[in-house]
Enzyme design. Structure first.
Site, PDB file in Angstrom:
ATOM      1  N   GLU A 272     -45.700 -30.718   3.915  1.00  0.00           N
ATOM      2  CA  GLU A 272     -45.980 -32.084   3.450  1.00  0.00           C
ATOM      3  C   GLU A 272     -46.158 -32.988   4.657  1.00  0.00           C
ATOM      4  O   GLU A 272     -45.247 -33.107   5.470  1.00  0.00           O
ATOM      5  CB  GLU A 272     -44.818 -32.584   2.580  1.00  0.00           C
ATOM      6  CG  GLU A 272     -44.928 -34.036   2.163  1.00  0.00           C
ATOM      7  CD  GLU A 272     -43.648 -34.550   1.520  1.00  0.00           C
ATOM      8  OE1 GLU A 272     -43.344 -35.751   1.697  1.00  0.00           O
ATOM      9  OE2 GLU A 272     -42.939 -33.764   0.857  1.00  0.00           O
TER      10      GLU A 272
ATOM     11  N   ARG B 166     -47.197 -41.859   7.130  1.00  0.00           N
ATOM     12  CA  ARG B 166     -46.452 -42.902   7.838  1.00  0.00           C
ATOM     13  C   ARG B 166     -47.075 -43.245   9.179  1.00  0.00           C
ATOM     14  O   ARG B 166     -46.550 -44.102   9.897  1.00  0.00           O
ATOM     15  CB  ARG B 166     -45.005 -42.441   8.075  1.00  0.00           C
ATOM     16  CG  ARG B 166     -44.212 -42.186   6.819  1.00  0.00           C
ATOM     17  CD  ARG B 166     -42.790 -41.802   7.166  1.00  0.00           C
ATOM     18  NE  ARG B 166     -42.038 -41.379   5.994  1.00  0.00           N
ATOM     19  CZ  ARG B 166     -40.766 -41.013   6.006  1.00  0.00           C
ATOM     20  NH1 ARG B 166     -40.111 -41.010   7.162  1.00  0.00           N
ATOM     21  NH2 ARG B 166     -40.153 -40.630   4.905  1.00  0.00           N
TER      22      ARG B 166
ATOM     23  N   LYS C 185     -39.035 -35.581  -7.250  1.00  0.00           N
ATOM     24  CA  LYS C 185     -38.333 -35.467  -5.974  1.00  0.00           C
ATOM     25  C   LYS C 185     -37.065 -36.308  -6.044  1.00  0.00           C
ATOM     26  O   LYS C 185     -37.130 -37.501  -6.371  1.00  0.00           O
ATOM     27  CB  LYS C 185     -39.264 -35.968  -4.863  1.00  0.00           C
ATOM     28  CG  LYS C 185     -38.604 -36.248  -3.536  1.00  0.00           C
ATOM     29  CD  LYS C 185     -39.681 -36.577  -2.518  1.00  0.00           C
ATOM     30  CE  LYS C 185     -39.343 -37.772  -1.693  1.00  0.00           C
ATOM     31  NZ  LYS C 185     -40.241 -37.947  -0.540  1.00  0.00           N
TER      32      LYS C 185
END
Length: 209
Positions: A42, A46, A129
């Site tokens: 993943e 950011r 999640k």
């Protein structure tokens, strides 16, 4: 119709979570992760280079690459265009879920409460999640949230390390565990891809026991 996350991950239960500051690191990083036995990763949105990192790592061919920290439908669209096979968000956003369905990719929103879990259930999702897992109370919290929702699968992420991972994976509600300890900002700054490979191989081995 979106594929489900379990089929996209093809049984992989370890999800390295990567914040990669430069696209120049993407190729060597993908190589190190794959050499360590990782099958998926993943890439968090950011950093300014996140899109290019997804593209380069997806092109490597040895990993199923997804995009994390996706906050908007527009980011989801860019991530999938770059090659992301799944999308992960830190929280639940209905517009992101809808966009991912339109794009035909699994979406895994973050939840921290039963209320958010009910929203995910109403949206027709079967995987969420738990984030941030350890600060929220870890496995005890996950089990408490999972109990009223027996059909829901969890990908706990946040504060989990190589030693805590096994306990999470032993829980039947856990589909996979996400963690960043295998490839930290410090590893990438030093270009220590051999250490990334070693830590990944150790984590993969632990995930199988």
């Amino acid at each position: 119709m979106s594929a489900d996350l379990s089929s996209v991950l093809a049984g992989a239960r370890l999800l390295p979570v990567l914040t990669v500051p430069s696209a120049a690191s993407a190729g060597p990083l993908a190589e190190a992760l794959a050499a360590g036995g990782a099958r998926c990763a993943e890439v968090t949105f950011r950093t300014p280079d996140a899109e290019q990192v997804v593209k380069a790592m997806a092109a490597h061919g040895g990993l199923t690459v997804g995009a994390g920290t996706v906050l908007t439908p527009e980011q989801a669209e860019r991530a999938v265009a770059a090659g992301a096979r799944f999308v992960v968000s830190p929280g639940f956003d209905g517009e992101v879920v809808t966009k991912c369905r339109e794009l035909g990719v699994p979406v895994v929103p973050g939840i921290a409460t039963a209320t958010e879990l009910m929203r995910a259930l109403r949206a027709g999702l079967d995987t969420v999640k738990l984030f941030p897992a350890e600060p929220l109370g870890g496995l005890r919290t996950l089990r408490a949230l999972a109990a009223p929702f027996p059909g829901m699968s969890f990908v706990p992420t946040g504060g989990i390390d190589a030693y805590r991972m096994a306990a999470y994976l032993a829980d039947p509600a856990v589909l996979a565990v996400g963690g960043s300890w295998m490839a930290t900002a410090d590893h990438l700054r030093r270009g220590d891809y051999e250490e990334i490979r070693r830590l990944t191989a150790d984590a993969v081995e632990r995930s199988r026991t």
